[in-house]
Write an enzyme that holds these catalytic residues in place. Structure first.
Site, mmCIF file in Angstrom:
data_model
loop_
_atom_site.group_PDB
_atom_site.id
_atom_site.type_symbol
_atom_site.label_atom_id
_atom_site.label_comp_id
_atom_site.label_asym_id
_atom_site.label_seq_id
_atom_site.Cartn_x
_atom_site.Cartn_y
_atom_site.Cartn_z
ATOM 1 C CB ALA A 2 -10.165 0.177 -7.723
ATOM 2 N NE ARG A 58 0.801 3.242 -3.952
ATOM 3 C CZ ARG A 58 -0.349 3.647 -3.424
ATOM 4 N NH1 ARG A 58 -0.995 2.845 -2.610
ATOM 5 N NH2 ARG A 58 -0.846 4.828 -3.709
ATOM 6 N NE ARG A 69 -2.904 -1.618 -8.860
ATOM 7 C CZ ARG A 69 -3.843 -0.828 -9.347
ATOM 8 N NH1 ARG A 69 -4.812 -0.411 -8.552
ATOM 9 N NH2 ARG A 69 -3.827 -0.450 -10.609
ATOM 10 C CD GLU A 117 -2.557 -3.264 -19.610
ATOM 11 O OE1 GLU A 117 -1.390 -2.863 -19.396
ATOM 12 O OE2 GLU A 117 -3.570 -2.604 -19.310
ATOM 13 C CG ASP A 128 -6.555 6.458 -11.548
ATOM 14 O OD1 ASP A 128 -7.504 6.912 -10.878
ATOM 15 O OD2 ASP A 128 -5.726 5.653 -11.082
#
Length: 433
Positions: A327, A195, A117, A45, A314
């Site tokens: 998700a 957001r 989230r 990641e 995605d």
């Protein structure tokens, strides 16, 4: 299978090594599910920590069926502990008139959990760490490669070797062109989303902004305001410890350096802005994210030429947020892949990846289309002519009641036939008629 100290069965090793790039919901789910099926997992990641900006995320029944198997039910218990504590979902017009109030009991919601989230990602990541999976955070993958017998990534000049690679690095995927052979092409929709999520202490001492906390009382609240070409959601989470808001606009507006200023400008003509603006203006500058909404036609293929690399989530099928399934479909992707690898075993990894694509392709294409329809509905509300021009079923059975694991067991052979013989088939998990 052996049983570990927590009472959870430890899977027998499959001999398959799965390299996963990207630890959003899709990558985390794929990693956990692959470990559950006995595969060795290596994760990369690029971000050094799991925190992400954003707002609320809903985990729906189709994904809950997968999550309930994690940690002997412990992951579901964590979701329950941090879900929004709501009584009602309220809908208003741009003048602030209440148009609809729908009961919502968080303790009785049908297999659905609404939460932050960042909290969801942290719960998933901590569970993955507890499994002892190899995780590399803050690491950028430089290249992807495959041969007939293996696949891997290049990191810091070193080749990491596995049996297959899962590319789950999101809508702006760097690995997608190498896997699919298609150019990096995203279509900006006619919309943008803003957001924000921040601690309620930011507004608690401001009487003009803290009305949302008073409205929430001892629980949480969720309010949606619809106007022509614009939708605004505000509310609280984790028993009003946090405040969130999001704004969707029909046009691709030019964002100010501060996204907060852009939103204040968008709602300035709404009569209800006198209530919303004080709250929005309290948003810390680094807690607001503006995103152009993207979609793209379904990829022609998710799997690489040699069948050892696959794009999921995605990276393969970006959804508009109006679908409420980004998700959830990533979780389904990961679960289906892990089981397909278990069924084929190490001797036929390419078949597992190609069957995964067959089983998932029609379903996600249908959900992508549903997202477009939901966007059109939410951004074209005309209260003078009855409100919503088209009514979408909130929880259609084909979407929320789908069991992706059951589908693999029932349709694996049919999907394998489609892969090996080129036969056309219709698979489950899509709307009928």
């Amino acid at each position: 299978m052996a049983i570990d100290g927590s009472g959870v069965a430890t899977p027998a090793p499959s001999g398959i090594t799965v390299i996963i790039v990207g630890l959003g919901p899709t990558g985390l789910a794929a990693a956990i599910e692959c470990h559950r099926r006995g595969h060795k997992v290596i994760c990369f990641e690029k971000n050094p920590k799991s925190y992400r900006l954003g707002d609320l995320i809903s985990v729906t029944g189709n994904a809950v069926r997968v999550l309930q198997e994690w940690g002997n039910g412990s992951v579901i218990k964590e979701l329950q502990a941090f879900q929004c504590n709501l009584d009602t979902l309220e809908v208003y017009n741009e003048t602030g008139d209440l148009k609809l109030s729908a009961p919502y009991n968080a303790t009785q919601a049908k297999d659905e959990y609404m939460l932050r989230r960042s909290r969801l990602l942290d719960i998933f990541l901590q569970h993955l760490k507890s499994l002892g999976v190899e995780i590399h955070l803050g690491i950028q993958v430089a290249d992807y490669w495959e041969t007939e017998s293996s696949a891997g990534v290049t990191v810091g000049g070193e080749k990491i070797v596995g049996d297959c690679v899962v590319v789950a690095d999101g809508v702006h995927s760097k690995g997608r062109p190498q896997v699919s052979g298609e150019p990096f092409a995203l279509e900006a929709t006619d919309g943008i989303a803003f957001r924000a999520f921040f601690n309620a202490s930011e507004i608690s001492q401001d009487p003009e902004a803290s009305w949302i906390l008073r409205d929430a009382g001892e629980k949480d609240c969720f309010k949606t305001f619809y106007g022509k070409g614009l939708v605004m959601m505000v509310g609280t989470a984790e028993n009003h410890e946090y405040v969130f808001w999001s704004c969707g606009h029909k046009e691709n507006v030019m964002a100010h350096p501060s996204s907060v200023a852009t939103v204040l400008d968008l709602i300035r003509d709404w009569p209800v802005s006198t209530r919303l603006a004080p709250l929005i203006s309290k948003t810390p500058g680094d807690n607001c994210l503006n995103q152009t909404l993207y979609t793209r036609p379904p990829l022609k293929k998710w799997v690489s030429s040699n069948g050892r690399m696959i794009v999921l989530g995605d990276a393969a099928h970006p959804f508009l947020p109006h679908a409420g399934q980004g998700a959830n479909q990533g979780i389904e992707d990961g679960a289906v892949l892990a089981l397909c690898l278990e069924i084929t075993s190490k001797k036929d990894v390419p078949l597992a990846l190609r069957v995964t694509e067959k089983l998932r392709y029609q379903r996600v294409a249908a959900i992508q289309q549903r997202g477009v329809e939901a966007r059109d509905q939410s951004l074209n509300v005309d209260w003078g002519n009855g409100g919503f021009s088209k009514k979408l079923t909130l929880h259609p059975a084909w979407l929320h009641d789908h069991d992706c694991i059951k589908q693999v067991y029932e349709e694996f052979d049919k999907a394998a036939d489609a892969v090996t013989k080129g036969h056309e088939h219709t698979f489950g998990g899509i709307p009928v008629g």
